[in-house]
Design a protein around this motif. Sequence first.
Motif, PDB file in Angstrom:
ATOM      1  N   VAL A  74       0.894  -1.166  -0.147  1.00 28.78           N
ATOM      2  CA  VAL A  74      -0.013  -0.189   0.045  1.00 28.78           C
ATOM      3  C   VAL A  74       1.111   1.378  -0.142  1.00 28.78           C
ATOM      4  N   ALA A  75       1.876   1.285   0.744  1.00 32.03           N
ATOM      5  CA  ALA A  75       2.686   2.633   0.866  1.00 32.03           C
ATOM      6  C   ALA A  75       3.676   3.039  -0.464  1.00 32.03           C
ATOM      7  N   SER A  76       3.947   1.755  -1.116  1.00 31.84           N
ATOM      8  CA  SER A  76       4.843   2.202  -2.266  1.00 31.84           C
ATOM      9  C   SER A  76       4.019   2.001  -3.713  1.00 31.84           C
ATOM     10  N   ASP A  77       2.886   1.396  -3.481  1.00 31.45           N
ATOM     11  CA  ASP A  77       2.302   1.080  -4.894  1.00 31.45           C
ATOM     12  C   ASP A  77       0.905   1.715  -4.950  1.00 31.45           C
ATOM     13  N   THR A  78       0.542   2.769  -4.253  1.00 34.01           N
ATOM     14  CA  THR A  78      -0.894   3.390  -4.397  1.00 34.01           C
ATOM     15  C   THR A  78      -0.528   4.958  -4.478  1.00 34.01           C
ATOM     16  N   VAL A  79      -1.321   5.657  -4.960  1.00 32.05           N
ATOM     17  CA  VAL A  79      -1.238   7.109  -5.016  1.00 32.05           C
ATOM     18  C   VAL A  79      -2.583   7.816  -4.486  1.00 32.05           C
ATOM     19  N   ARG A  80      -2.399   9.025  -3.903  1.00 30.15           N
ATOM     20  CA  ARG A  80      -3.393   9.481  -3.615  1.00 30.15           C
ATOM     21  C   ARG A  80      -4.175  10.483  -4.565  1.00 30.15           C
ATOM     22  N   LEU A  81      -5.268  10.541  -4.556  1.00 36.35           N
ATOM     23  CA  LEU A  81      -6.195  11.585  -5.402  1.00 36.35           C
ATOM     24  C   LEU A  81      -7.350  12.139  -4.660  1.00 36.35           C
ATOM     25  N   PRO A  82      -7.914  13.155  -5.315  1.00 35.90           N
ATOM     26  CA  PRO A  82      -9.012  13.749  -4.392  1.00 35.90           C
ATOM     27  C   PRO A  82     -10.112  12.895  -4.357  1.00 35.90           C
ATOM     28  N   THR A  83     -10.802  12.750  -3.182  1.00 33.74           N
ATOM     29  CA  THR A  83     -11.804  11.874  -3.199  1.00 33.74           C
ATOM     30  C   THR A  83     -12.840  12.058  -4.125  1.00 33.74           C
ATOM     31  N   ASN A  84     -13.511  11.062  -4.411  1.00 34.72           N
ATOM     32  CA  ASN A  84     -14.663  11.096  -5.382  1.00 34.72           C
ATOM     33  C   ASN A  84     -15.753  10.359  -4.766  1.00 34.72           C
ATOM     34  N   ALA A  85     -16.039  10.408  -3.450  1.00 33.37           N
ATOM     35  CA  ALA A  85     -17.117   9.498  -2.813  1.00 33.37           C
ATOM     36  C   ALA A  85     -17.404  10.351  -1.660  1.00 33.37           C
ATOM     37  N   GLU A  95     -36.343   1.255   4.766  1.00 32.80           N
ATOM     38  CA  GLU A  95     -36.953   2.459   5.204  1.00 32.80           C
ATOM     39  C   GLU A  95     -36.430   3.135   6.291  1.00 32.80           C
ATOM     40  N   ASN A  96     -35.798   4.282   5.984  1.00 34.25           N
ATOM     41  CA  ASN A  96     -35.445   5.010   7.032  1.00 34.25           C
ATOM     42  C   ASN A  96     -35.695   6.732   6.504  1.00 34.25           C
ATOM     43  N   ASP A  97     -35.924   7.541   7.458  1.00 36.00           N
ATOM     44  CA  ASP A  97     -36.465   8.827   6.948  1.00 36.00           C
ATOM     45  C   ASP A  97     -35.292   9.855   7.044  1.00 36.00           C
ATOM     46  N   VAL A  98     -33.855   9.350   7.306  1.00 32.02           N
ATOM     47  CA  VAL A  98     -32.731  10.172   7.539  1.00 32.02           C
ATOM     48  C   VAL A  98     -31.663   9.722   6.344  1.00 32.02           C
ATOM     49  N   LEU A  99     -31.064  10.776   5.706  1.00 29.55           N
ATOM     50  CA  LEU A  99     -30.115  10.134   4.544  1.00 29.55           C
ATOM     51  C   LEU A  99     -28.654  10.556   5.462  1.00 29.55           C
ATOM     52  N   PRO A 100     -28.029   9.453   5.836  1.00 30.71           N
ATOM     53  CA  PRO A 100     -26.654   9.497   6.295  1.00 30.71           C
ATOM     54  C   PRO A 100     -25.927  10.163   5.332  1.00 30.71           C
ATOM     55  N   LEU A 101     -24.830  10.938   6.129  1.00 33.69           N
ATOM     56  CA  LEU A 101     -23.575  11.344   5.524  1.00 33.69           C
ATOM     57  C   LEU A 101     -22.544  10.631   5.373  1.00 33.69           C
ATOM     58  N   TYR A 102     -21.627  10.662   4.225  1.00 30.62           N
ATOM     59  CA  TYR A 102     -20.660   9.734   4.142  1.00 30.62           C
ATOM     60  C   TYR A 102     -19.403  10.386   3.581  1.00 30.62           C
ATOM     61  N   LEU A 103     -18.301   9.685   3.622  1.00 29.96           N
ATOM     62  CA  LEU A 103     -17.066  10.399   3.257  1.00 29.96           C
ATOM     63  C   LEU A 103     -16.087   8.932   2.894  1.00 29.96           C
ATOM     64  N   ARG A 104     -15.434   8.968   1.790  1.00 29.13           N
ATOM     65  CA  ARG A 104     -14.292   8.032   1.303  1.00 29.13           C
ATOM     66  C   ARG A 104     -13.133   8.986   1.741  1.00 29.13           C
ATOM     67  N   CYS A 105     -12.188   8.447   2.424  1.00 34.57           N
ATOM     68  CA  CYS A 105     -11.069   9.274   2.830  1.00 34.57           C
ATOM     69  C   CYS A 105      -9.767   8.137   2.878  1.00 34.57           C
ATOM     70  N   GLU A 209     -21.566   2.540  -6.230  1.00 32.91           N
ATOM     71  CA  GLU A 209     -22.729   3.519  -6.059  1.00 32.91           C
ATOM     72  C   GLU A 209     -22.538   4.605  -5.385  1.00 32.91           C
ATOM     73  N   LEU A 210     -21.354   4.625  -4.586  1.00 26.58           N
ATOM     74  CA  LEU A 210     -21.230   5.841  -3.702  1.00 26.58           C
ATOM     75  C   LEU A 210     -20.236   6.872  -4.561  1.00 26.58           C
ATOM     76  N   VAL A 211     -19.847   6.350  -5.689  1.00 25.86           N
ATOM     77  CA  VAL A 211     -18.807   7.286  -6.468  1.00 25.86           C
ATOM     78  C   VAL A 211     -19.314   8.228  -7.257  1.00 25.86           C
ATOM     79  N   GLU A 212     -18.978   9.383  -7.274  1.00 24.66           N
ATOM     80  CA  GLU A 212     -19.176  10.387  -8.375  1.00 24.66           C
ATOM     81  C   GLU A 212     -18.090  10.969  -9.010  1.00 24.66           C
TER      82      GLU A 212
END
Length: 403
Positions: A74-85, A95-105, A209-212
Motif C-alpha cells: 500500500v505504501a509504495s504502490d498506491t497514489v493519493r487522489l482527491p476523493t470522489n465519494a 425504510e429510514n427517514d434520515v439520509l446518512p452522510l458519508y466520506l471516502r478518505c 454506487e457511492l462514487v461520483e
Amino acid sequence: MKKAFSRISLRGRPGKKQNKGGYYITDTFFRRECNKFVAKSTDEEDCCKCGYMFDEHSEHGKRWRHEPFSEWSVASDTVRLPTNAYGEIDFLNAENDVLPLYLRCDMEVDINELGTLFLSKWAMPLPNLLISVFGGHSKFDSKKMTAEMDIKEGLAKAARDTKAWLFTSGVNHGVSNLVGDAMAMKRSFVNSIPVIGINSWGAVNNNSELVEEQEQGLFPAKYTAVAQQCLERDPGTGKPKSMSLEHEHTHFVLMDFGTKNNFHENDIRKFRVRLQKHLVDRTKAQLVSVLIEGGTGSLEEAKMRIREGLPVVVLGDSGRISNVLALAMDLSRQQEVCDGTATKTVRAFRNDDDRIRVREALSCAIPKLSSSKYDELMQDIEEIISNENLVTVWRCGKGIELD
C-alpha cells in the motif's frame, strides 16, 4: 420526504466555491488508488495483489503487468487522489427517514480535519460522551442473547441521556447491526444522536454506487445493501469478502487503503482509537468502550484500549470473548505481586485451577487454535484484568445502564 441528518456545507457543485480556494472536501480529503498491477498468483493473473481486477485499474496502473513474485505494498504502490465519494446515502431497500452522510478518505487522513468535518461541516451536536461499541462481527447473533432488548434499551438510553455519539464498524451485521436496531427501536427520542460507522472503503459492498467521478459528491447516492446470506464469500475461510452498510447509522467514514475485499481490521481499530482520543481532546467529552461478544480481534482491541488508558465495559453473557473476560474477572482477586524491584497490588488469578478454568472457557469460545496461540491470548486476558480500574463487567439481564 427523506432528509439529511444535519446541515451540510460541503457540496462541491460548480459555481459554489468553498474555503481553501476550492471545494472543501476535494481539497482536504483524498482517496487511494493502486498504480502498479501485480498479479495475485499464477492462478489469478487478472487479479492484482491490491484485490482489484486488471480492468478496474487506471490507465497508469495498467501500464505493465507484473508477475506474482513482484513486491506490492500500500505504501509504495498506491497514489493519493482527491476523493470522489462523499455526500448523502439513500438506502434503496430500507425504510429510514434520515439520509446518512458519508466520506471516502485516505488511510492517512488528517485527524484534525476530520474533527472539523464532524463539528463544522457536518454540524454534529457537541457530545458529552463517546460510546465505542465493538465485538462480534461475523459470528455474533443477537437472537441467541438472553437480554438483547436490555442492551438495545441501555445503548439508546445512554446515548439520549448523555448526548452521546455512538461509534461502530458501520456494517449491516453483528454488533453494529444491533446498534442500528437499537436506534431504530428508539428513533423517536434518539433522532439527533449521531451513529458513526468507520470501516475500510474496499470492504464495502457496492461501493461503486457511492462514487461520483466528477468529484462533486452525490446528494443522494442511491445505495443497495445486500443481505448477509447473499454476499460473496472467501472459499478458504467462508467469511464474506465485503459487507453492506447499516442503514440506521447517520454518518460513515470509509478509510481507503487502495485495496478491495480487505477489511484492514487492525488498522481500522487503531484509527478508531486515534480519532476518538482526538475528539475527547477537542470536545472534552468522556469516552467509554463497550465490548459485546467478540473473538480474538475484539480481545486485541480491548487490550489496545486498556493500554491507552480507556475504560472498557464488558457485557457478560453476550458470548465468546466477553464471557471469557467476565469469568476471568470473577475468578481473580487483588493480590500483592513482586516484579523483582518492588511489590505492587494487581488483580490476578487466585491459583492455577482458576487459570485453567479460564483457558478451558477460552478454548470453547474460540476453538481450534494452537497451544502457543492460547498462551498468547491468556497473557492478553491477564493483562486486561490486571487493570481493574479500567474494566467493568455488566451482566446481561440486570437492567443495564451505560450512563
